[in-house]
Every structure is written in C-alpha cells, then in structure tokens.
Design a protein around this motif. Structure first.
Motif, short mmCIF file in Angstrom:
data_model
loop_
_atom_site.label_atom_id
_atom_site.label_comp_id
_atom_site.label_asym_id
_atom_site.label_seq_id
_atom_site.Cartn_x
_atom_site.Cartn_y
_atom_site.Cartn_z
N CYS A 1 0.85 -1.19 0.00
CA CYS A 1 0.00 0.00 0.00
C CYS A 1 0.88 1.24 0.00
CB CYS A 1 -0.91 0.00 1.23
SG CYS A 1 -2.13 1.31 1.26
N LEU B 1 -3.97 -2.06 6.27
CA LEU B 1 -4.66 -2.29 5.01
C LEU B 1 -4.74 -1.04 4.15
CD1 LEU B 1 -7.69 -4.47 6.22
CD2 LEU B 1 -5.51 -5.25 5.26
N SER B 2 -4.68 0.15 4.77
CA SER B 2 -4.91 1.37 4.01
C SER B 2 -4.16 2.54 4.63
CB SER B 2 -6.41 1.69 3.97
OG SER B 2 -6.97 1.71 5.27
N THR C 1 -6.13 -0.52 9.91
CA THR C 1 -5.52 -1.81 10.20
C THR C 1 -6.52 -2.95 10.05
OG1 THR C 1 -6.03 -1.83 12.58
CG2 THR C 1 -4.03 -0.66 11.88
N GLN C 2 -5.97 -4.14 9.92
CA GLN C 2 -6.81 -5.32 9.77
C GLN C 2 -7.54 -5.68 11.05
OE1 GLN C 2 -4.64 -8.72 8.33
NE2 GLN C 2 -6.47 -9.73 7.57
N SER D 1 -12.15 -4.42 10.08
CA SER D 1 -11.03 -4.08 9.20
C SER D 1 -11.31 -2.78 8.45
CB SER D 1 -10.80 -5.21 8.19
OG SER D 1 -10.43 -6.40 8.85
N TYR E 1 -10.58 -1.03 5.30
CA TYR E 1 -10.08 -1.40 3.99
C TYR E 1 -9.59 -0.20 3.18
CZ TYR E 1 -12.46 -5.85 4.87
OH TYR E 1 -12.87 -7.04 5.40
#
Length: 321
Positions: free
Chosen positions: A26, A66-67, A82-83, A109, A111
């Motif tokens: 990412c 995650l982002s 975060t996940q 999560s 995303y």
C-alpha cells in the motif's frame, strides 16, 4: 488522441530501497509529491522524502495495515487503517507520540480511507459499513454519519451462493463533501448524497458485480472502473453504459484489486497488473501506449497519480514521472 511518443515515455527516475523487509502492499503520495508513505507486510509504515530519496521516518505498527491516506489539508498528517479494526491518525509524521484512534464505535477491518480536500472530512470503509468522520477537536476524529448499505438487487441465476457480502473497495468525495462515490466489491459503484442518504446514480454491471477500484477524471466527467472479472471499463459519470473496455486478463481465482488512475488530461489510463508491470492505455480506444516493467513477477496493485510498483524479493518503489 493523446499518444506517448518515443521521445517522452515514462521512465524510472528514482528507486527507493531498504525501507521494508517484506512485500510493499500500500502506498500514498502527499499531494505535493514531497513525501511517499508506504506500508509493507512487515507491519512497517515508511515515510519517504522523494526529493532526497531517503527515509524521513519509519513507524513499526502493532497490526497489519490495510490502508493509508494523507490528509490533503496537512503536510504532516496521515490516516491509517488496520486489519484488526483500528483507524489511526498520525498527526505528525515526524513525531511518533502524536497518534490517536478514530472514534467509530465499530471494530472491523479498515479497507479504504479517503479525505475530502475542501472540508477535511474522512471516509472509512469499515467492515461492511462506510463511515464519514469529522475532526471534533484538533486531535479527536469521530464518526458523524454511516452511509446506508447498498440496495442494488442481485440476480445471479447461475450461482445463487455467490459471495454477496458488503465490502467497499474504493472511495472518493465529489462536489466537496456533498457527495461520495463508493465502489462495492459485490454491488457495483454508487454515488451517495451525503445529506439525504440517497443514491444519485449507480454503475450496476450487467454480468458481474465484483468492482475493484475506480478513479474519477480530473474534470469529473468520466469514471474508470476496474473489476475482478473482465478488466477495465470507462464510463460517463452517472451512466452505466461503458464508453470503452480494456480487456485486462484477470484469473477467475484472483482476489487482487488492481488500481487505476487517469494521467494528465484524462486521455491516458494507468493500471496495475498481475504480471509485474504497469500498463498505460489510451482511454477512448483501449490501445496500450506503454508498458512499465520491473523485475519480479508479482501483482502491481499499488498505483498512484505518480505510478509506483513493487517486488516481493526486494521491496522498493519506482515512481514514474
């Protein structure tokens, strides 16, 4: 028609190395292009100084990210998802003590994150929900609205058991913070009126519902949508009839969301791939104008306004400008 001649193709001008111990998954550029934020599977967030080609700061996170998204109203603030369900505000990329959780009331999560350039509002794809967040104080961000869940009908006579869970894969504000466009993995692309919670328009694919990523053209007249089935399609904003289709091959068992962006005057579309390269396409005809190669046959799913790609053997970023 816009073409990339032999005299002005995109080329590598900088390679950023030794920031991560594992695959980079990412990335996000600061609007000015001064800094690049990258996160890897090693749970590390790295802030790169693009002008110097060096690491400005490195953050070791407790969970898999995650982002990431820069605050368009600040050169120092970054939002991370975060996940394990935390949305974080890094108020100052050089000060590791200035970190707060976004108060959403939901643990799921995170995303995707998007920031409105005019209001500073933040949108989060949080589990099955899309939260809109405001700054309650300089250090506290709180959810003020949760968008309705999509009501696009699903008709799949071939396989009624096909995945129908709600998962937003891309977000972008439109007309300031009055509207927001959301791509849903299984429910097409929907533009919401933030004030009234109504669907203003939708792109509801006829033969598939697995939308991956989208980008709005700089003039906000067109939208390009990638998917996990048939490749890339270009539309007039608000119209479900595709203007053109770019047949990027995606294996049926792939779960990689490949990003797409408009370049320059919206006549060129850049896309990631599953074979370790970035493609530049003529938007109206789907003609491939240039292929940006790098070593390593791995998915190039991180794609930015300045294109970046990665390899799992030796994690590095290659901005093409």
């Amino acid at each position: 028609m816009t073409m990339l001649s032999d005299h002005d193709p995109y080329s590598t001008v900088l390679s950023l190395r030794h920031g991560h111990m594992n695959t980079v998954v990412c990335m996000a550029f600061l609007t000015s292009g001064k800094y690049l934020a990258s996160r890897g599977d090693d749970s590390t967030l790295v802030i790169w100084d693009i002008n110097k080609g060096t690491i400005a700061s490195r953050w070791h996170m407790t969970g898999a990210m995650l982002s990431i998204c820069w605050d368009t109203n600040s050169d120092a603030r970054v939002f991370c998802g975060t996940q394990d369900g935390r949305a974080l505000v890094l108020h100052d990329i050089m000060n590791k003590h200035l970190v707060d959780d976004v108060l959403t009331g939901l643990t799921a999560s995170v995303y995707v994150i998007a920031v409105c350039a005019t209001s500073g509002d933040v949108a989060l794809s949080l589990g099955p929900e899309v939260h809109l967040v405001k700054a309650h104080s300089p250090s506290v961000y709180v959810t003020f609205k949760i968008l309705p869940r999509p009501t696009v009908p699903r008709e799949d006579p071939v396989d009624d058991a096909r995945d129908n869970h709600i998962h937003a894969t891309a977000l972008q504000f439109l007309q300031g913070n009055r509207r927001i466009v959301v791509a849903y993995l299984n429910h097409g692309v929907i533009c919401w009126d933030v004030k009234t919670d109504t669907q203003l328009w939708e792109i509801h694919q006829e033969d598939y519902y697995t939308s991956g990523h989208f980008a709005l053209s700089p003039d906000r007249l067109r939208i390009v949508v990638s998917n996990l089935n048939h490749g890339i399609r270009l539309y007039h904003l608000g119209d479900s009839r595709p203007l053109s289709t770019i047949p990027v091959s995606v294996p049926a068992d792939s779960n990689h969301i490949l990003n797409v962006v408009f370049l320059g005057s919206s006549q060129v579309i850049a896309s990631g791939s599953l074979v370790g390269e970035v493609k530049l396409w003529e938007a109206n005809t789907g003609e491939c104008l240039q292929t940006l190669h790098h070593n390593g046959n791995v998915p190039c799913s991180c794609l930015l306004c300045l294109i970046s790609t990665f390899t799992s053997q030796e994690s590095w970023s290659k901005p093409f400008v």
